[in-house]
Design a protein around this motif. Structure first.
Motif, PDB file in Angstrom:
ATOM      1  N   GLY A 110      -0.958   8.924  74.344  1.00  0.00           N
ATOM      2  CA  GLY A 110       0.236   8.670  75.166  1.00  0.00           C
ATOM      3  C   GLY A 110       0.397   7.175  75.393  1.00  0.00           C
ATOM      4  N   THR A 111       0.538   6.767  76.653  1.00  0.00           N
ATOM      5  CA  THR A 111       0.759   5.343  76.949  1.00  0.00           C
ATOM      6  C   THR A 111      -0.546   4.620  77.311  1.00  0.00           C
ATOM      7  OG1 THR A 111       1.150   5.634  79.304  1.00  0.00           O
ATOM      8  CG2 THR A 111       3.048   5.924  77.865  1.00  0.00           C
ATOM      9  N   GLY A 112      -1.694   5.268  77.072  1.00  0.00           N
ATOM     10  CA  GLY A 112      -2.975   4.573  77.277  1.00  0.00           C
ATOM     11  C   GLY A 112      -3.640   4.836  78.618  1.00  0.00           C
ATOM     12  N   SER A 113      -3.208   5.864  79.328  1.00  0.00           N
ATOM     13  CA  SER A 113      -3.784   6.189  80.646  1.00  0.00           C
ATOM     14  C   SER A 113      -5.296   6.399  80.580  1.00  0.00           C
ATOM     15  CB  SER A 113      -3.103   7.460  81.177  1.00  0.00           C
ATOM     16  OG  SER A 113      -3.764   7.958  82.301  1.00  0.00           O
TER      17      SER A 113
ATOM     18  N   MET B 266       8.645  11.648  67.893  1.00  0.00           N
ATOM     19  CA  MET B 266       8.826  12.254  69.220  1.00  0.00           C
ATOM     20  C   MET B 266       7.910  13.474  69.390  1.00  0.00           C
ATOM     21  SD  MET B 266      10.884  11.559  71.778  1.00  0.00           S
ATOM     22  CE  MET B 266      11.354  13.192  72.360  1.00  0.00           C
ATOM     23  N   SER B 267       7.157  13.525  70.486  1.00  0.00           N
ATOM     24  CA  SER B 267       6.241  14.649  70.692  1.00  0.00           C
ATOM     25  C   SER B 267       6.712  15.570  71.805  1.00  0.00           C
ATOM     26  CB  SER B 267       4.873  14.104  71.077  1.00  0.00           C
ATOM     27  OG  SER B 267       4.959  13.436  72.323  1.00  0.00           O
ATOM     28  N   GLY B 268       7.762  15.165  72.525  1.00  0.00           N
ATOM     29  CA  GLY B 268       8.201  15.965  73.669  1.00  0.00           C
ATOM     30  C   GLY B 268       7.584  15.504  74.973  1.00  0.00           C
ATOM     31  N   PHE B 269       6.707  14.507  74.919  1.00  0.00           N
ATOM     32  CA  PHE B 269       6.127  13.941  76.148  1.00  0.00           C
ATOM     33  C   PHE B 269       6.754  12.563  76.358  1.00  0.00           C
ATOM     34  CE2 PHE B 269       3.002  16.924  74.561  1.00  0.00           C
ATOM     35  CZ  PHE B 269       2.683  17.636  75.697  1.00  0.00           C
ATOM     36  N   SER B 270       7.450  12.379  77.483  1.00  0.00           N
ATOM     37  CA  SER B 270       8.104  11.087  77.687  1.00  0.00           C
ATOM     38  C   SER B 270       7.161  10.128  78.403  1.00  0.00           C
ATOM     39  CB  SER B 270       9.375  11.268  78.516  1.00  0.00           C
ATOM     40  OG  SER B 270       9.030  11.544  79.860  1.00  0.00           O
ATOM     41  N   ALA B 271       7.369   8.829  78.146  1.00  0.00           N
ATOM     42  CA  ALA B 271       6.567   7.816  78.843  1.00  0.00           C
ATOM     43  C   ALA B 271       6.780   7.935  80.360  1.00  0.00           C
ATOM     44  CB  ALA B 271       6.938   6.423  78.344  1.00  0.00           C
ATOM     45  N   GLY B 272       8.004   8.288  80.763  1.00  0.00           N
ATOM     46  CA  GLY B 272       8.311   8.432  82.189  1.00  0.00           C
ATOM     47  C   GLY B 272       7.482   9.534  82.843  1.00  0.00           C
ATOM     48  N   TRP B 273       7.326  10.677  82.158  1.00  0.00           N
ATOM     49  CA  TRP B 273       6.509  11.789  82.683  1.00  0.00           C
ATOM     50  C   TRP B 273       5.032  11.358  82.765  1.00  0.00           C
ATOM     51  CZ3 TRP B 273       5.039  15.803  85.220  1.00  0.00           C
ATOM     52  CH2 TRP B 273       3.968  16.587  84.807  1.00  0.00           C
ATOM     53  N   LEU B 274       4.568  10.654  81.743  1.00  0.00           N
ATOM     54  CA  LEU B 274       3.155  10.215  81.756  1.00  0.00           C
ATOM     55  C   LEU B 274       2.918   9.194  82.869  1.00  0.00           C
ATOM     56  CD1 LEU B 274       2.469  10.044  77.899  1.00  0.00           C
ATOM     57  CD2 LEU B 274       1.996  11.917  79.475  1.00  0.00           C
ATOM     58  N   ASP B 275       3.923   8.321  83.122  1.00  0.00           N
ATOM     59  CA  ASP B 275       3.819   7.372  84.245  1.00  0.00           C
ATOM     60  C   ASP B 275       3.707   8.122  85.573  1.00  0.00           C
ATOM     61  OD1 ASP B 275       4.072   5.209  82.534  1.00  0.00           O
ATOM     62  OD2 ASP B 275       6.193   4.866  82.969  1.00  0.00           O
ATOM     63  N   LEU B 276       4.536   9.162  85.705  1.00  0.00           N
ATOM     64  CA  LEU B 276       4.609   9.904  86.967  1.00  0.00           C
ATOM     65  C   LEU B 276       3.283  10.577  87.300  1.00  0.00           C
ATOM     66  CD1 LEU B 276       6.530  10.870  89.232  1.00  0.00           C
ATOM     67  CD2 LEU B 276       7.202  12.776  87.740  1.00  0.00           C
TER      68      LEU B 276
ATOM     69  N   THR C  53      -9.650   2.697  69.497  1.00  0.00           N
ATOM     70  CA  THR C  53      -8.531   3.054  68.626  1.00  0.00           C
ATOM     71  C   THR C  53      -7.725   4.118  69.345  1.00  0.00           C
ATOM     72  OG1 THR C  53      -9.857   2.591  66.664  1.00  0.00           O
ATOM     73  CG2 THR C  53      -7.854   3.900  66.341  1.00  0.00           C
ATOM     74  N   LEU C  54      -6.452   3.846  69.548  1.00  0.00           N
ATOM     75  CA  LEU C  54      -5.573   4.784  70.250  1.00  0.00           C
ATOM     76  C   LEU C  54      -4.738   5.537  69.227  1.00  0.00           C
ATOM     77  CD1 LEU C  54      -6.601   3.405  72.744  1.00  0.00           C
ATOM     78  CD2 LEU C  54      -4.260   3.157  73.561  1.00  0.00           C
ATOM     79  N   VAL C  55      -4.840   6.873  69.249  1.00  0.00           N
ATOM     80  CA  VAL C  55      -4.194   7.714  68.246  1.00  0.00           C
ATOM     81  C   VAL C  55      -3.116   8.576  68.903  1.00  0.00           C
ATOM     82  CG1 VAL C  55      -4.580   9.547  66.548  1.00  0.00           C
ATOM     83  CG2 VAL C  55      -6.401   7.869  66.997  1.00  0.00           C
ATOM     84  N   ASP C  56      -1.936   8.587  68.323  1.00  0.00           N
ATOM     85  CA  ASP C  56      -0.916   9.527  68.779  1.00  0.00           C
ATOM     86  C   ASP C  56       0.054   9.796  67.637  1.00  0.00           C
ATOM     87  OD1 ASP C  56      -0.161  10.344  71.961  1.00  0.00           O
ATOM     88  OD2 ASP C  56       1.392  10.742  70.467  1.00  0.00           O
ATOM     89  N   VAL C  57       0.657  10.965  67.684  1.00  0.00           N
ATOM     90  CA  VAL C  57       1.646  11.326  66.668  1.00  0.00           C
ATOM     91  C   VAL C  57       2.992  10.661  66.973  1.00  0.00           C
ATOM     92  CG1 VAL C  57       2.493  13.429  67.835  1.00  0.00           C
ATOM     93  CG2 VAL C  57       2.434  13.347  65.331  1.00  0.00           C
ATOM     94  N   ASP C  58       3.163  10.208  68.204  1.00  0.00           N
ATOM     95  CA  ASP C  58       4.457   9.709  68.682  1.00  0.00           C
ATOM     96  C   ASP C  58       4.463   8.176  68.695  1.00  0.00           C
ATOM     97  OD1 ASP C  58       6.669   8.964  70.245  1.00  0.00           O
ATOM     98  OD2 ASP C  58       6.585  10.824  71.388  1.00  0.00           O
ATOM     99  N   ALA C  59       5.182   7.570  67.734  1.00  0.00           N
ATOM    100  CA  ALA C  59       5.182   6.106  67.603  1.00  0.00           C
ATOM    101  C   ALA C  59       5.776   5.434  68.844  1.00  0.00           C
ATOM    102  CB  ALA C  59       5.959   5.703  66.352  1.00  0.00           C
ATOM    103  N   ALA C  60       6.767   6.084  69.480  1.00  0.00           N
ATOM    104  CA  ALA C  60       7.381   5.485  70.680  1.00  0.00           C
ATOM    105  C   ALA C  60       6.342   5.373  71.804  1.00  0.00           C
ATOM    106  CB  ALA C  60       8.568   6.320  71.135  1.00  0.00           C
ATOM    107  N   LEU C  61       5.468   6.383  71.931  1.00  0.00           N
ATOM    108  CA  LEU C  61       4.429   6.318  72.970  1.00  0.00           C
ATOM    109  C   LEU C  61       3.399   5.241  72.643  1.00  0.00           C
ATOM    110  CD1 LEU C  61       3.858  10.091  73.898  1.00  0.00           C
ATOM    111  CD2 LEU C  61       5.076   8.334  75.206  1.00  0.00           C
ATOM    112  N   LEU C  62       3.093   5.058  71.362  1.00  0.00           N
ATOM    113  CA  LEU C  62       2.161   3.974  70.993  1.00  0.00           C
ATOM    114  C   LEU C  62       2.757   2.619  71.382  1.00  0.00           C
ATOM    115  CD1 LEU C  62       0.882   5.253  67.513  1.00  0.00           C
ATOM    116  CD2 LEU C  62      -0.426   5.145  69.636  1.00  0.00           C
ATOM    117  N   GLY C  63       4.065   2.458  71.185  1.00  0.00           N
ATOM    118  CA  GLY C  63       4.745   1.217  71.603  1.00  0.00           C
ATOM    119  C   GLY C  63       4.666   1.031  73.107  1.00  0.00           C
ATOM    120  N   ALA C  64       4.877   2.123  73.850  1.00  0.00           N
ATOM    121  CA  ALA C  64       4.794   2.050  75.321  1.00  0.00           C
ATOM    122  C   ALA C  64       3.366   1.722  75.754  1.00  0.00           C
ATOM    123  CB  ALA C  64       5.250   3.372  75.940  1.00  0.00           C
TER     124      ALA C  64
END
Ligand code: SAM
Length: 279
Positions: free
Chosen positions: A46-49, A1-11, A65-76
């Protein structure tokens, strides 16, 4: 978890894509014109924006190659990119996207840029890129980062680095006090040491120029109005929360500031393109 939600990045994604500096985007496309394939690493993806906005500027064959510390965001990111593409082929380690005439392979790397920069960057890439990341990092990280890219001779393109400018409509008498508090919050440690915050774009420009790169910057402010009501409301809440967390603004002033519905906002950003010396 990085504190950035997929929902915020979508918005924020549509506003981010709209705000990107066109002149720099064209300069990037010109630099890579005729390259096939182009290898790209997207840091803090994040989610690949950033892929969705940058891939159209590059050639028909791309390896990302997409790099992130947050595995949940990589899944999104896998989900969002699959939905964005015209067609997708998912293998265990790799996603292949077909978008128009482009074939884009994507690998995903869970890594912490602050702890192990070399592992996060990988061996080499033609282009290292990021979106909405560099205001989180420290000046010391930026120096190390520029040296690591110079050693790899990679080009660098980063967009939407927050620059410290925020203006709200309607105005409130406490706007300046909240902005000062928000800026103090921006400079707190986000995992990289004291964050460069609004000074990040200048620090990037200095570090890459010192490494012999040619550096170009461009404005990429969000100019939000009634169409962006949900984003403006979310931003205003986050702005007041961050300002409040510093203890620099009293509770009554914060409550008064929160009591207004904003109809427009400007949030300043800078894009940076740094191209390595030839040869
Ligand atoms: C503001 S978000 C931007 C996400 C995406 N680039 C975009 O434009 O939508 C910052 C991203 O940086 C990632 N991040 C923060 N600290 C990181 C670190 N130490 N290593 C790798 N990624 C990090 C977060 O997980 C998040 O996805």
């Amino acid at each position: 978890m990085s504190g950035f939600s997929a929902g915020w990045l979508d918005l924020r994604e549509a506003a981010d894509h709209r705000a990107r500096n066109k002149k720099l985007a064209h300069a990037l496309a010109r630099h890579f014109d005729g390259w096939r394939p182009v290898t790209v690493v997207d840091l803090g993806c994040g989610t690949g924006s950033n892929l969705r906005a940058t891939a159209p500027l590059l050639g028909p064959e791309q390896h990302w190659t997409l790099v992130d510390v947050d595995a949940a965001l990589l899944g999104a990111a896998v989900e969002r990119l699959t939905a964005w593409a015209d067609g997708a082929d998912r293998q265990t380690e790799k996603l292949t996207l077909f978008k128009g005439a482009k074939r884009i392979t994507v690998e995903f790397r869970a890594a912490d840029l602050a702890r192990d920069l070399d592992a996060a960057l990988g061996a080499n890439a033609n282009l290292m890129t990021a979106s909405a990341l560099f205001d989180l990092v420290s000046a010391a990280f930026i120096s190390r980062f520029a040296a690591a890219l110079a050693a790899r001779k990679s080009a660098f393109y980063t967009v939407l680095t927050y620059d410290g400018d925020q203006r709200w409509t309607p105005e409130h008498e406490a706007d300046t006090a909240l902005l000062e508090a928000f800026s103090a919050h921006q400079k707190r440690d986000k995992g990289f040491g004291p964050a460069a915050g609004p000074d990040a774009a200048d620090a990037l420009s200095e570090a890459f120029s010192a490494a012999g790169y040619s550096v170009e910057e461009g404005d990429s402010a969000w100019r939000l109005d009634t169409e962006d009501a949900a984003l403006i409301a979310d931003l205003a809440t986050g702005f007041a929360d961050a300002a409040g967390a510093t203890g620099l603004v009293d509770v009554a002033t914060l409550a008064s500031w929160r009591g207004i519905t904003r109809t427009a906002a400007v949030v300043g950003h800078t894009d940076t393109l740094a191209l390595p010396p030839k040869g």
